[in-house]
Scaffold this motif. Structure first.
Motif, PDB file in Angstrom:
ATOM      1  N   ALA A   1       0.852  -1.203   0.000  1.00 53.01           N
ATOM      2  CA  ALA A   1       0.000   0.000   0.000  1.00 53.01           C
ATOM      3  C   ALA A   1       0.882   1.246   0.000  1.00 53.01           C
ATOM      4  CB  ALA A   1      -0.906  -0.016   1.223  1.00 53.01           C
ATOM      5  N   GLN A   2       1.914   1.228   0.832  1.00 55.31           N
ATOM      6  CA  GLN A   2       2.840   2.371   0.894  1.00 55.31           C
ATOM      7  C   GLN A   2       3.536   2.577  -0.450  1.00 55.31           C
ATOM      8  OE1 GLN A   2       5.732   2.170   4.130  1.00 55.31           O
ATOM      9  NE2 GLN A   2       7.241   3.270   2.878  1.00 55.31           N
ATOM     10  N   ARG A   3       3.990   1.500  -1.081  1.00 53.74           N
ATOM     11  CA  ARG A   3       4.714   1.627  -2.359  1.00 53.74           C
ATOM     12  C   ARG A   3       3.805   2.131  -3.474  1.00 53.74           C
ATOM     13  NH1 ARG A   3       9.475   2.510  -0.287  1.00 53.74           N
ATOM     14  NH2 ARG A   3      10.908   0.734  -0.157  1.00 53.74           N
ATOM     15  N   VAL A   4       2.538   1.686  -3.468  1.00 50.91           N
ATOM     16  CA  VAL A   4       1.590   2.196  -4.493  1.00 50.91           C
ATOM     17  C   VAL A   4       1.429   3.701  -4.318  1.00 50.91           C
ATOM     18  CG1 VAL A   4      -0.845   2.225  -5.192  1.00 50.91           C
ATOM     19  CG2 VAL A   4       0.328   0.045  -4.884  1.00 50.91           C
ATOM     20  N   ARG A   5       1.234   4.147  -3.089  1.00 57.83           N
ATOM     21  CA  ARG A   5       1.041   5.588  -2.846  1.00 57.83           C
ATOM     22  C   ARG A   5       2.273   6.383  -3.266  1.00 57.83           C
ATOM     23  NH1 ARG A   5      -1.309   4.075   2.347  1.00 57.83           N
ATOM     24  NH2 ARG A   5      -3.561   4.233   2.145  1.00 57.83           N
ATOM     25  N   GLU A   6       3.453   5.859  -2.932  1.00 57.02           N
ATOM     26  CA  GLU A   6       4.693   6.577  -3.274  1.00 57.02           C
ATOM     27  C   GLU A   6       4.871   6.673  -4.791  1.00 57.02           C
ATOM     28  OE1 GLU A   6       7.157   5.044   0.706  1.00 57.02           O
ATOM     29  OE2 GLU A   6       7.582   4.165  -1.266  1.00 57.02           O
ATOM     30  N   ALA A   7       4.575   5.575  -5.495  1.00 58.49           N
ATOM     31  CA  ALA A   7       4.729   5.586  -6.959  1.00 58.49           C
ATOM     32  C   ALA A   7       3.732   6.560  -7.577  1.00 58.49           C
ATOM     33  CB  ALA A   7       4.522   4.175  -7.508  1.00 58.49           C
ATOM     34  N   LYS A   8       2.514   6.546  -7.082  1.00 57.70           N
ATOM     35  CA  LYS A   8       1.455   7.412  -7.630  1.00 57.70           C
ATOM     36  C   LYS A   8       1.823   8.883  -7.478  1.00 57.70           C
ATOM     37  CE  LYS A   8      -2.679   8.565  -9.023  1.00 57.70           C
ATOM     38  NZ  LYS A   8      -2.620   9.010 -10.408  1.00 57.70           N
ATOM     39  N   VAL A   9       2.266   9.240  -6.284  1.00 60.65           N
ATOM     40  CA  VAL A   9       2.606  10.639  -5.996  1.00 60.65           C
ATOM     41  C   VAL A   9       3.762  11.123  -6.880  1.00 60.65           C
ATOM     42  CG1 VAL A   9       4.114  11.594  -4.151  1.00 60.65           C
ATOM     43  CG2 VAL A   9       1.718  11.171  -3.715  1.00 60.65           C
ATOM     44  N   ARG A  10       4.643  10.212  -7.254  1.00 55.16           N
ATOM     45  CA  ARG A  10       5.800  10.573  -8.080  1.00 55.16           C
ATOM     46  C   ARG A  10       5.530  10.411  -9.573  1.00 55.16           C
ATOM     47  NH1 ARG A  10       7.002   9.229  -3.271  1.00 55.16           N
ATOM     48  NH2 ARG A  10       8.737  10.192  -2.152  1.00 55.16           N
TER      49      ARG A  10
ATOM     50  N   PRO B   1       5.287  -7.935   2.896  1.00 53.39           N
ATOM     51  CA  PRO B   1       5.022  -6.500   2.657  1.00 53.39           C
ATOM     52  C   PRO B   1       3.564  -6.142   2.940  1.00 53.39           C
ATOM     53  CG  PRO B   1       5.151  -7.683   0.573  1.00 53.39           C
ATOM     54  CD  PRO B   1       5.410  -8.696   1.638  1.00 53.39           C
ATOM     55  N   LEU B   2       3.218  -6.057   4.205  1.00 53.31           N
ATOM     56  CA  LEU B   2       1.819  -5.897   4.612  1.00 53.31           C
ATOM     57  C   LEU B   2       1.317  -4.458   4.574  1.00 53.31           C
ATOM     58  CD1 LEU B   2       2.066  -8.347   7.613  1.00 53.31           C
ATOM     59  CD2 LEU B   2       0.719  -8.697   5.526  1.00 53.31           C
ATOM     60  N   PRO B   3       0.111  -4.218   4.109  1.00 50.23           N
ATOM     61  CA  PRO B   3      -0.737  -5.198   3.461  1.00 50.23           C
ATOM     62  C   PRO B   3      -0.272  -5.442   2.024  1.00 50.23           C
ATOM     63  CG  PRO B   3      -1.828  -3.069   3.474  1.00 50.23           C
ATOM     64  CD  PRO B   3      -0.538  -2.889   4.206  1.00 50.23           C
ATOM     65  N   THR B   4      -0.369  -6.686   1.574  1.00 51.22           N
ATOM     66  CA  THR B   4       0.017  -6.999   0.194  1.00 51.22           C
ATOM     67  C   THR B   4      -1.098  -6.540  -0.755  1.00 51.22           C
ATOM     68  OG1 THR B   4      -1.040  -9.162   0.285  1.00 51.22           O
ATOM     69  CG2 THR B   4       1.287  -9.057   0.929  1.00 51.22           C
TER      70      THR B   4
ATOM     71  N   GLN C   1      -0.571  -1.440 -13.051  1.00 46.32           N
ATOM     72  CA  GLN C   1      -0.540  -0.175 -13.792  1.00 46.32           C
ATOM     73  C   GLN C   1      -1.405   0.804 -13.033  1.00 46.32           C
ATOM     74  OE1 GLN C   1      -0.569  -0.085 -18.140  1.00 46.32           O
ATOM     75  NE2 GLN C   1      -2.366   1.192 -18.014  1.00 46.32           N
ATOM     76  N   LEU C   2      -0.813   1.945 -12.676  1.00 43.06           N
ATOM     77  CA  LEU C   2      -1.564   2.943 -11.913  1.00 43.06           C
ATOM     78  C   LEU C   2      -2.290   3.897 -12.858  1.00 43.06           C
ATOM     79  CD1 LEU C   2       0.992   3.787  -9.065  1.00 43.06           C
ATOM     80  CD2 LEU C   2      -0.859   2.095  -9.080  1.00 43.06           C
ATOM     81  N   ALA C   3      -3.351   4.470 -12.341  1.00 43.49           N
ATOM     82  CA  ALA C   3      -4.136   5.430 -13.125  1.00 43.49           C
ATOM     83  C   ALA C   3      -3.292   6.669 -13.402  1.00 43.49           C
ATOM     84  CB  ALA C   3      -5.381   5.804 -12.336  1.00 43.49           C
TER      85      ALA C   3
ATOM     86  N   ILE D   1      -5.150   1.018   3.854  1.00 44.04           N
ATOM     87  CA  ILE D   1      -5.445   0.714   2.442  1.00 44.04           C
ATOM     88  C   ILE D   1      -6.309   1.786   1.775  1.00 44.04           C
ATOM     89  CG2 ILE D   1      -5.204  -1.785   2.738  1.00 44.04           C
ATOM     90  CD1 ILE D   1      -8.337  -1.836   2.668  1.00 44.04           C
ATOM     91  N   GLN D   2      -6.639   2.798   2.547  1.00 41.59           N
ATOM     92  CA  GLN D   2      -7.510   3.879   2.057  1.00 41.59           C
ATOM     93  C   GLN D   2      -7.074   4.392   0.682  1.00 41.59           C
ATOM     94  OE1 GLN D   2      -9.784   5.461   4.612  1.00 41.59           O
ATOM     95  NE2 GLN D   2     -10.791   6.185   2.743  1.00 41.59           N
ATOM     96  N   GLY D   3      -7.954   4.323  -0.292  1.00 39.02           N
ATOM     97  CA  GLY D   3      -7.693   4.918  -1.619  1.00 39.02           C
ATOM     98  C   GLY D   3      -6.733   4.147  -2.497  1.00 39.02           C
ATOM     99  N   VAL D   4      -6.121   3.075  -2.002  1.00 40.68           N
ATOM    100  CA  VAL D   4      -5.067   2.407  -2.787  1.00 40.68           C
ATOM    101  C   VAL D   4      -5.648   1.719  -4.025  1.00 40.68           C
ATOM    102  CG1 VAL D   4      -3.259   0.634  -2.762  1.00 40.68           C
ATOM    103  CG2 VAL D   4      -3.540   2.137  -0.798  1.00 40.68           C
ATOM    104  N   SER D   5      -6.707   0.928  -3.842  1.00 44.80           N
ATOM    105  CA  SER D   5      -7.246   0.209  -5.013  1.00 44.80           C
ATOM    106  C   SER D   5      -7.826   1.184  -6.040  1.00 44.80           C
ATOM    107  CB  SER D   5      -8.284  -0.831  -4.589  1.00 44.80           C
ATOM    108  OG  SER D   5      -9.336  -0.201  -3.917  1.00 44.80           O
TER     109      SER D   5
END
Ligand SMILES: C[S@@+](CC[C@H](N)C(=O)[O-])C[C@H]1O[C@@H](n2cnc3c(N)ncnc32)[C@H](O)[C@@H]1O
Length: 275
Positions: free
Chosen positions: A172-181, A204-207, A272-274, A240-244
């Motif tokens: 969840a953390q890695r998705v947010r970091e990638a999205k912001v960048r 890597p919780l949560p997966t 693939q992120l939006a 997990i807020q907003g990740v999916s």
């Protein structure tokens, strides 16, 4: 019935995919079975080639040829044959100009990525580089997290960049970091469903598999044992807020172990992120 057994000289043994086959006709049968499963998966991805079966067959053949020359022959704690094969095939098909690898360990993943994408810029980050065996002379190495300001990626074309997260940090953390960048394409390793979360140390919780699992209610407590220790993790809604919502495409690659009997894969997944 008798089996002839011959001890191979050390250098000959090192140059084999071992355990493995020595008779080309059987090797072709094994590869054909791998290709059936892999081409079906690749055909469902946004970067699928026009003829997945022929393309994947050529890549599987190439990888079997390359694997004996890998510099890290004992990659305990890192990717095995099946995860490496998927990494090679996906990186070659995505054909990124820039690659960020988070979690380097002995450097085997960097070697696979370099073989897949010889011309790509590669940045490899790990909080410790003391285990490095393979050093890619054209990669840039950083002994810190990829979000550290020292990891300069401002010139990278985000639409042609791939991130390989293999660092056991929260997906969840890695998705947010990638999205912001502004990064969109990534591969996540150790994407275990909640019922097999015990299969890796420090998951890597949560997966992603947990985040995408609508039957898993946030708030529940997840407990497991591994190597004579017990672990407990509270699956929280805020984690997990907003990740999916920012994920456009999510696909877990099938495990190849039932086909070739090598160690079980780690749930390597494409995201693939939006925009
Ligand atoms: C599973 S290993 C990486 C395996 C490697 N990618 C391969 O293909 O063989 C995980 C690595 O993640 C590293 N790691 C832990 N926290 C990290 C972080 N915040 N950033 C980058 N790497 C981290 C560990 O030090 C370890 O070397």
């Amino acid at each position: 019935m008798s089996v002839e057994i011959v001890n191979l000289p050390g250098d000959e043994a090192a140059a084999l995919v071992s355990p493995g086959l020595l008779w080309p006709a059987l090797q072709a049968r094994l590869e054909a079975r791998l290709v059936t499963v892999m081409a079906d998966a690749v055909g469902q991805l946004p970067f699928a080639p026009a003829d997945p079966a022929a393309t994947v067959a050529a890549l599987v053949r190439e990888f079997y040829g390359l694997y004996p020359s890998r510099p890290v022959t004992d990659n305990k704690g890192g990717s095995g044959f099946n995860d490496s094969l998927w990494l090679f095939v996906l990186a070659r098909l995505i054909a990124p100009k820039h690659i960020l690898e988070s979690g380097v360990h002995k450097g085997h993943g960097t070697w696979v990525l370099r073989r897949a994408c010889p011309e790509a810029d590669i940045v490899s980050c790990d909080i410790t580089l003391k285990n490095l065996i393979y050093h890619d002379e054209n990669a840039r190495y950083f002994e810190c997290d990829w979000t550290d300001p020292r990891v300069e990626l401002s010139t990278w074309d985000r639409s042609r960049s791939l991130i390989f997260f293999d660092d056991h940090i929260s997906h969840a953390q890695r998705v947010r970091e990638a999205k912001v960048r502004g990064f969109r394409l990534s591969l996540f390793d150790d994407n275990l469903p909640v019922e097999t979360i015990y299969a890796t140390g420090g998951p890597p919780l949560p997966t992603l598999a947990m985040i995408m699992d609508e039957s898993l209610a946030p708030g529940c407590e997840i407990a497991w044992t591994r190597n004579a220790k017990s672990y407990k993790y509270r699956y929280k809604a805020e984690d997990i807020q907003g990740v999916s919502d920012v994920i456009d495409h999510y696909f877990m690659l099938p495990d190849l172990a039932p086909i070739n009997r090598y160690s079980a894969g780690s749930g390597l997944s494409f995201v693939q992120l939006a925009e």
